[in-house]
Design a protein around this motif. Sequence first.
Motif, PDB file in Angstrom:
ATOM      1  N   VAL A 105      20.420 101.247 -59.024  1.00 38.67           N
ATOM      2  CA  VAL A 105      19.185 101.792 -59.605  1.00 38.67           C
ATOM      3  C   VAL A 105      17.995 101.426 -58.728  1.00 38.67           C
ATOM      4  O   VAL A 105      17.163 102.279 -58.379  1.00 38.67           O
ATOM      5  CB  VAL A 105      18.979 101.261 -61.039  1.00 38.67           C
ATOM      6  N   LEU A 106      17.901 100.177 -58.338  1.00 41.65           N
ATOM      7  CA  LEU A 106      16.794  99.736 -57.489  1.00 41.65           C
ATOM      8  C   LEU A 106      16.813 100.452 -56.146  1.00 41.65           C
ATOM      9  O   LEU A 106      15.755 100.793 -55.595  1.00 41.65           O
ATOM     10  CB  LEU A 106      16.866  98.223 -57.283  1.00 41.65           C
ATOM     11  N   ALA A 107      17.998 100.709 -55.616  1.00 46.25           N
ATOM     12  CA  ALA A 107      18.108 101.353 -54.307  1.00 46.25           C
ATOM     13  C   ALA A 107      17.655 102.806 -54.331  1.00 46.25           C
ATOM     14  O   ALA A 107      17.353 103.369 -53.275  1.00 46.25           O
ATOM     15  CB  ALA A 107      19.549 101.269 -53.802  1.00 46.25           C
ATOM     16  N   ARG A 108      17.605 103.401 -55.509  1.00 49.53           N
ATOM     17  CA  ARG A 108      17.181 104.804 -55.598  1.00 49.53           C
ATOM     18  C   ARG A 108      15.666 104.965 -55.632  1.00 49.53           C
ATOM     19  O   ARG A 108      15.164 106.087 -55.725  1.00 49.53           O
ATOM     20  CB  ARG A 108      17.814 105.454 -56.831  1.00 49.53           C
ATOM     21  N   VAL A 109      14.945 103.871 -55.582  1.00 52.70           N
ATOM     22  CA  VAL A 109      13.478 103.916 -55.546  1.00 52.70           C
ATOM     23  C   VAL A 109      13.029 103.534 -54.143  1.00 52.70           C
ATOM     24  O   VAL A 109      13.308 102.433 -53.677  1.00 52.70           O
ATOM     25  CB  VAL A 109      12.870 102.963 -56.593  1.00 52.70           C
ATOM     26  N   GLU A 110      12.345 104.446 -53.475  1.00 46.97           N
ATOM     27  CA  GLU A 110      11.940 104.196 -52.097  1.00 46.97           C
ATOM     28  C   GLU A 110      10.509 103.678 -51.972  1.00 46.97           C
ATOM     29  O   GLU A 110      10.119 103.177 -50.918  1.00 46.97           O
ATOM     30  CB  GLU A 110      12.086 105.469 -51.266  1.00 46.97           C
ATOM     31  N   ARG A 111       9.733 103.805 -53.053  1.00 50.73           N
ATOM     32  CA  ARG A 111       8.337 103.360 -52.982  1.00 50.73           C
ATOM     33  C   ARG A 111       7.889 102.901 -54.358  1.00 50.73           C
ATOM     34  O   ARG A 111       8.152 103.565 -55.358  1.00 50.73           O
ATOM     35  CB  ARG A 111       7.460 104.519 -52.491  1.00 50.73           C
ATOM     36  N   VAL A 112       7.208 101.759 -54.407  1.00 52.12           N
ATOM     37  CA  VAL A 112       6.679 101.207 -55.653  1.00 52.12           C
ATOM     38  C   VAL A 112       5.220 100.852 -55.433  1.00 52.12           C
ATOM     39  O   VAL A 112       4.879 100.182 -54.464  1.00 52.12           O
ATOM     40  CB  VAL A 112       7.451  99.957 -56.103  1.00 52.12           C
ATOM     41  N   GLU A 113       4.361 101.307 -56.335  1.00 51.62           N
ATOM     42  CA  GLU A 113       2.945 100.976 -56.268  1.00 51.62           C
ATOM     43  C   GLU A 113       2.498 100.403 -57.611  1.00 51.62           C
ATOM     44  O   GLU A 113       2.711 101.023 -58.646  1.00 51.62           O
ATOM     45  CB  GLU A 113       2.107 102.220 -55.935  1.00 51.62           C
ATOM     46  N   GLY A 114       1.901  99.211 -57.563  1.00 52.33           N
ATOM     47  CA  GLY A 114       1.304  98.632 -58.760  1.00 52.33           C
ATOM     48  C   GLY A 114       2.192  97.724 -59.571  1.00 52.33           C
ATOM     49  O   GLY A 114       1.837  97.380 -60.705  1.00 52.33           O
ATOM     50  N   TRP A 115       3.338  97.276 -59.023  1.00 50.82           N
ATOM     51  CA  TRP A 115       4.217  96.424 -59.824  1.00 50.82           C
ATOM     52  C   TRP A 115       3.547  95.114 -60.223  1.00 50.82           C
ATOM     53  O   TRP A 115       3.882  94.508 -61.246  1.00 50.82           O
ATOM     54  CB  TRP A 115       5.522  96.141 -59.088  1.00 50.82           C
ATOM     55  N   HIS A 116       2.580  94.682 -59.439  1.00 49.56           N
ATOM     56  CA  HIS A 116       1.895  93.431 -59.771  1.00 49.56           C
ATOM     57  C   HIS A 116       1.199  93.509 -61.128  1.00 49.56           C
ATOM     58  O   HIS A 116       0.985  92.480 -61.780  1.00 49.56           O
ATOM     59  CB  HIS A 116       0.879  93.064 -58.682  1.00 49.56           C
ATOM     60  N   HIS A 117       0.879  94.724 -61.580  1.00 46.80           N
ATOM     61  CA  HIS A 117       0.284  94.873 -62.912  1.00 46.80           C
ATOM     62  C   HIS A 117       1.291  94.487 -64.001  1.00 46.80           C
ATOM     63  O   HIS A 117       0.910  93.942 -65.038  1.00 46.80           O
ATOM     64  CB  HIS A 117      -0.196  96.307 -63.130  1.00 46.80           C
ATOM     65  N   ARG A 246      10.326 112.185 -58.370  1.00 46.78           N
ATOM     66  CA  ARG A 246      11.274 112.420 -57.282  1.00 46.78           C
ATOM     67  C   ARG A 246      10.527 112.739 -55.983  1.00 46.78           C
ATOM     68  O   ARG A 246       9.544 113.461 -55.981  1.00 46.78           O
ATOM     69  CB  ARG A 246      12.193 113.575 -57.674  1.00 46.78           C
ATOM     70  N   GLN A 247      11.057 112.218 -54.895  1.00 52.30           N
ATOM     71  CA  GLN A 247      10.486 112.437 -53.576  1.00 52.30           C
ATOM     72  C   GLN A 247      11.344 113.430 -52.782  1.00 52.30           C
ATOM     73  O   GLN A 247      12.476 113.735 -53.181  1.00 52.30           O
ATOM     74  CB  GLN A 247      10.380 111.110 -52.833  1.00 52.30           C
ATOM     75  N   PRO A 248      10.817 113.962 -51.665  1.00 57.08           N
ATOM     76  CA  PRO A 248      11.608 114.926 -50.877  1.00 57.08           C
ATOM     77  C   PRO A 248      12.978 114.398 -50.458  1.00 57.08           C
ATOM     78  O   PRO A 248      13.924 115.174 -50.283  1.00 57.08           O
ATOM     79  CB  PRO A 248      10.708 115.178 -49.655  1.00 57.08           C
ATOM     80  N   SER A 249      13.087 113.080 -50.311  1.00 58.06           N
ATOM     81  CA  SER A 249      14.365 112.478 -49.924  1.00 58.06           C
ATOM     82  C   SER A 249      15.411 112.536 -51.037  1.00 58.06           C
ATOM     83  O   SER A 249      16.593 112.290 -50.794  1.00 58.06           O
ATOM     84  CB  SER A 249      14.144 111.015 -49.535  1.00 58.06           C
ATOM     85  N   GLY A 250      14.981 112.834 -52.265  1.00 59.71           N
ATOM     86  CA  GLY A 250      15.867 112.778 -53.420  1.00 59.71           C
ATOM     87  C   GLY A 250      15.782 111.466 -54.157  1.00 59.71           C
ATOM     88  O   GLY A 250      16.279 111.344 -55.276  1.00 59.71           O
ATOM     89  N   ARG A 251      15.169 110.461 -53.537  1.00 58.50           N
ATOM     90  CA  ARG A 251      14.939 109.189 -54.206  1.00 58.50           C
ATOM     91  C   ARG A 251      13.601 109.255 -54.954  1.00 58.50           C
ATOM     92  O   ARG A 251      12.980 110.311 -55.026  1.00 58.50           O
ATOM     93  CB  ARG A 251      14.977 108.049 -53.181  1.00 58.50           C
TER      94      ARG A 251
END
Length: 314
Positions: A105-117, A246-251
């Motif tokens: 599941v984690l590997a399918r996310v390529e970008r994370v913004e704002g997790w510090h919140h 979803r991103q163009p990569s599919g992730r």
Amino acid sequence: MSTVAPSAEPAPTFSHRVEYAATRAAVAGLRLLGWRGASTVGGWLARLAYRPIGIRAGVVERQIAAAFPHLSADEVRALSGRAYESLGRTSIETAVLPGTSPADVLARVERVEGWHHVEAALALGKGIIAVTGHLGNWEFAGAYVAARGVRVDAVTRGAANKLFEAYITRTRQQIGMEVIHDRDAVRRTPRSLRENHLVAFVADHDALGLASTFVPFFGRPAKTPRGPAVFALRFGAPVLLMICVRQPSGRYAFFVEPVEVQPTGDREADVDAIVLRYTQMLEQKVREYPEQYFWQHRRWRRQPPDTPPHLREP
């Protein structure tokens, strides 16, 4: 004095059993294709549902045209087709998600913004009110948060088919989420917040048992649940908008943004202000990813009786 036993749930009908069996068989077959293969099939089938079959095509086209009046008719149809494909991919990706390891599941996310919140909110110990909308893959969003070790309780709407509802509940539990049915949200959410859980609301559709208010969504009044705002004010829990697209990569890309909560002492006005803020924030994300919104739902079906004709449901 005699007592009357509470009525049991009605027995599943034949059609409910057929629906359930067909769903289980389809999911088993799709899992053989792998995540990317199943997603591709889902997108292809949904495209067929738009053209040539035309399931709810008029609803989708009218709502997209109303939300984006600068688009030509050809552009509306093109965007509608992409919206169907996205919904098909989301539906199938969600169906084959149970059993996926947290690492995958984690590997399918390529970008994370704002997790510090999220981390800052958990440190307060008051729980988190997470709001999202029917944008991108909202079920995967919950799985991602759970895979990062956060306790997630998702407020969900019940289904008419109780066999199917039980199956969906089990699949959500398999990906790390506990389910709170919307009819039980008022009773169970306080406990979840006291235990410092994240309580997730899909906050762009009506919810049974939770009051709603009308706020603008793409300039038209839309009935929107106010439960997340009420709980935030009552228990002092921070509110975060969470979107997984979803991103163009599919992730996927996963976004977290804080929703401002400023109590003034006027509880009703404060609730409406919070509902307006998270609706505006969701709208901004829909404008960024319009092809990934659930336009098949009639978002403006319920409106105040004094709504001007030009702002009524398109």
